[in-house]
Design a protein around this motif. Structure first.
Motif, PDB file in Angstrom:
ATOM      1  N   THR A  53       0.851  -1.193   0.000  1.00 41.52           N
ATOM      2  CA  THR A  53       0.000   0.000   0.000  1.00 41.52           C
ATOM      3  C   THR A  53       0.885   1.240   0.000  1.00 41.52           C
ATOM      4  N   TYR A  54       0.711   2.089  -1.022  1.00 43.09           N
ATOM      5  CA  TYR A  54       1.429   3.367  -1.036  1.00 43.09           C
ATOM      6  C   TYR A  54       0.687   4.415  -0.211  1.00 43.09           C
ATOM      7  N   ALA A  55      -0.639   4.448  -0.394  1.00 45.10           N
ATOM      8  CA  ALA A  55      -1.454   5.440   0.309  1.00 45.10           C
ATOM      9  C   ALA A  55      -2.914   5.037   0.180  1.00 45.10           C
ATOM     10  N   ALA A  56      -3.724   5.564   1.099  1.00 41.52           N
ATOM     11  CA  ALA A  56      -5.176   5.439   1.005  1.00 41.52           C
ATOM     12  C   ALA A  56      -5.767   6.819   1.256  1.00 41.52           C
ATOM     13  N   ALA A  57      -6.858   7.128   0.586  1.00 40.60           N
ATOM     14  CA  ALA A  57      -7.422   8.471   0.678  1.00 40.60           C
ATOM     15  C   ALA A  57      -8.933   8.442   0.508  1.00 40.60           C
ATOM     16  N   LYS A  58      -9.571   9.472   1.057  1.00 39.84           N
ATOM     17  CA  LYS A  58     -10.991   9.688   0.798  1.00 39.84           C
ATOM     18  C   LYS A  58     -11.138  10.551  -0.454  1.00 39.84           C
ATOM     19  N   GLY A  59     -12.188  10.285  -1.224  1.00 31.63           N
ATOM     20  CA  GLY A  59     -12.448  11.073  -2.425  1.00 31.63           C
ATOM     21  C   GLY A  59     -13.933  11.116  -2.724  1.00 31.63           C
ATOM     22  N   THR A  60     -14.279  11.721  -3.854  1.00 28.36           N
ATOM     23  CA  THR A  60     -15.675  11.761  -4.307  1.00 28.36           C
ATOM     24  C   THR A  60     -15.750  11.407  -5.785  1.00 28.36           C
ATOM     25  N   PHE A  61     -16.885  10.871  -6.192  1.00 30.32           N
ATOM     26  CA  PHE A  61     -17.186  10.572  -7.589  1.00 30.32           C
ATOM     27  C   PHE A  61     -18.342  11.475  -7.988  1.00 30.32           C
ATOM     28  N   GLN A  62     -18.058  12.474  -8.835  1.00 27.88           N
ATOM     29  CA  GLN A  62     -19.068  13.431  -9.261  1.00 27.88           C
ATOM     30  C   GLN A  62     -19.582  13.042 -10.642  1.00 27.88           C
ATOM     31  N   ILE A  63     -20.890  12.874 -10.757  1.00 27.00           N
ATOM     32  CA  ILE A  63     -21.520  12.369 -11.977  1.00 27.00           C
ATOM     33  C   ILE A  63     -21.683  13.489 -13.004  1.00 27.00           C
ATOM     34  N   GLU A  64     -21.460  13.150 -14.271  1.00 25.79           N
ATOM     35  CA  GLU A  64     -21.671  14.096 -15.368  1.00 25.79           C
ATOM     36  C   GLU A  64     -23.119  14.581 -15.399  1.00 25.79           C
ATOM     37  N   PRO A  65     -23.342  15.879 -15.533  1.00 21.16           N
ATOM     38  CA  PRO A  65     -24.726  16.389 -15.537  1.00 21.16           C
ATOM     39  C   PRO A  65     -25.521  15.962 -16.776  1.00 21.16           C
ATOM     40  N   ASP A  66     -24.833  15.742 -17.906  1.00 19.38           N
ATOM     41  CA  ASP A  66     -25.540  15.368 -19.136  1.00 19.38           C
ATOM     42  C   ASP A  66     -25.302  13.892 -19.467  1.00 19.38           C
ATOM     43  N   LEU A  67     -25.409  13.040 -18.475  1.00 18.79           N
ATOM     44  CA  LEU A  67     -25.215  11.604 -18.634  1.00 18.79           C
ATOM     45  C   LEU A  67     -26.240  11.042 -19.615  1.00 18.79           C
ATOM     46  N   PRO A  68     -25.837  10.120 -20.521  1.00 20.26           N
ATOM     47  CA  PRO A  68     -26.816   9.503 -21.423  1.00 20.26           C
ATOM     48  C   PRO A  68     -27.983   8.895 -20.650  1.00 20.26           C
ATOM     49  N   GLU A  69     -29.168   8.982 -21.226  1.00 15.46           N
ATOM     50  CA  GLU A  69     -30.389   8.551 -20.530  1.00 15.46           C
ATOM     51  C   GLU A  69     -30.332   7.090 -20.097  1.00 15.46           C
ATOM     52  N   SER A  70     -29.687   6.236 -20.910  1.00 18.31           N
ATOM     53  CA  SER A  70     -29.629   4.800 -20.588  1.00 18.31           C
ATOM     54  C   SER A  70     -28.797   4.506 -19.342  1.00 18.31           C
ATOM     55  N   LEU A  71     -27.925   5.464 -18.939  1.00 20.13           N
ATOM     56  CA  LEU A  71     -27.049   5.257 -17.783  1.00 20.13           C
ATOM     57  C   LEU A  71     -27.589   5.918 -16.513  1.00 20.13           C
ATOM     58  N   GLN A  72     -28.545   6.819 -16.665  1.00 19.39           N
ATOM     59  CA  GLN A  72     -29.019   7.599 -15.528  1.00 19.39           C
ATOM     60  C   GLN A  72     -29.602   6.767 -14.381  1.00 19.39           C
TER      61      GLN A  72
END
Length: 335
Positions: A53-72
């Protein structure tokens, strides 16, 4: 675009010989983990792969606002919390000399209650050198035995390595190996990271790619990889684009042929990973070392697809069970 191919459990099914070889492999995984503290000269049991293990961290995954309808339907929030582990793929932890540039970027996605949505263990090489399940299991078993028994197991290991060579000779494999050699001294966060195998997204089948935004490849050239990474994350924000490819036909996007790239499936940006500076966790803390990034612990519609992927399910389970048992005992002694 044509209609995506739907997930079918037949993509994952092992034959009887493969199941028998998997049972043998599981035994060597448990043996390796039980002896891993002495193999790596550390005071805890390590993982059976990506041990360092080099490092561990907290993060966030921000979703694209114009995501294709099939993925929403799969992304019902604008943002998800992450735990990210940066690692090296070697089985043995070594603290002297330079590490091979075989890096891991494992992502754990949480729901709004802190529960697990999905695990994605990503690596900085997009292909896998073995398509045959039997060949891979025999190779992995031979590698484990070599680390445990050393030179008495060298000849069986060499035989399995020789058997693997033909699958290394695809144009895609050769091109990416040359590219990796040219980037061998680059900063760990300047690499793209890939899922290698395929994953479900509901009934669809996808591959994943992470592309860092504006990271200088020359950072930390005179530092150890882990030190350079931690120094960077303490002082800088990090951001990366998250892209997927969708499987439309098995000829251009094969599920069980991992030594070639998917063709004729455009990358779709679905969001961004962000790590705020100063978000590091204590990578050596026992609770973090006990973390599992088994992709089969994900919700069912995010799980891996394919025969080689299926092997990881039992391999992860036996590895983490053995590791947690030993580390909890060690933690209890030291508390």
């Amino acid at each position: 675009m044509p209609n995506p191919i739907k997930y079918n459990k037949k993509f994952d099914e092992l034959d009887e010989e493969e199941k028998k070889l998997l049972e043998l492999n599981k035994k060597t995984i448990a043996d390796f983990v039980e002896q891993s503290s002495s193999i790596s000269d550390v005071n805890y049991a390590t993982r059976n792969a990506h041990a360092k293990t080099y490092a561990a961290a907290k993060g966030t995954f921000q979703i694209e606002p114009d995501l294709p309808e099939s993925l929403q339907p799969f992304f019902d929030k604008d943002k998800f919390d992450l735990i990210i582990r940066f690692s090296n793929a070697q089985l043995k932890i070594k603290n002297s000399g330079k590490d091979l540039p075989a890096y891991g970027f494992a992502v754990q996605i949480k729901d709004e209650n802190g529960g697990l949505l999905a695990n994605y263990p990503l690596v900085n090489f997009p292909l896998f050198p073995v398509n045959s399940v039997s060949t891979f299991l025999k190779l992995f078993t031979a590698v484990n035995k070599f680390y445990i028994k050393k030179w008495s197991s060298l000849f069986p290991l060499l035989i399995q390595v020789i058997k693997m060579i033909p699958s290394l000779l695809t144009g895609d494999m050769i091109r990416h190996m040359i590219r990796l050699f040219g980037k061998r001294n680059d900063f760990i966060l300047s690499f793209d990271y890939y899922s290698i195998g395929a994953y479900r997204l509901g009934d669809q089948i996808i591959k994943i790619k992470i592309m860092p935004q504006s990271v200088d490849k020359n950072i930390g050239r005179k530092q150890k990889t882990g030190d350079a990474l931690k120094n960077y994350l303490q002082a800088h924000d990090f951001a990366a684009d998250v892209l997927i490819q969708v499987c439309y036909n098995l000829k251009d996007q094969p599920i069980n042929k991992l030594n070639v790239e998917w063709k004729n499936s455009p990358f779709i940006k679905i969001g961004e990973i962000k790590i705020k500076k100063g978000s590091l966790l204590d990578a050596r803390e026992c609770t973090n070392e006990l973390l599992s990034f088994n992709p089969f612990e994900s919700k069912i519609f995010f799980q891996p697809v394919g025969k080689i992927q299926k092997l990881r399910d039992d391999a992860y389970k036996i590895s983490v069970q053995t590791r947690r048992k030993i580390n909890k005992l060690l933690h209890g002694k030291n508390s």
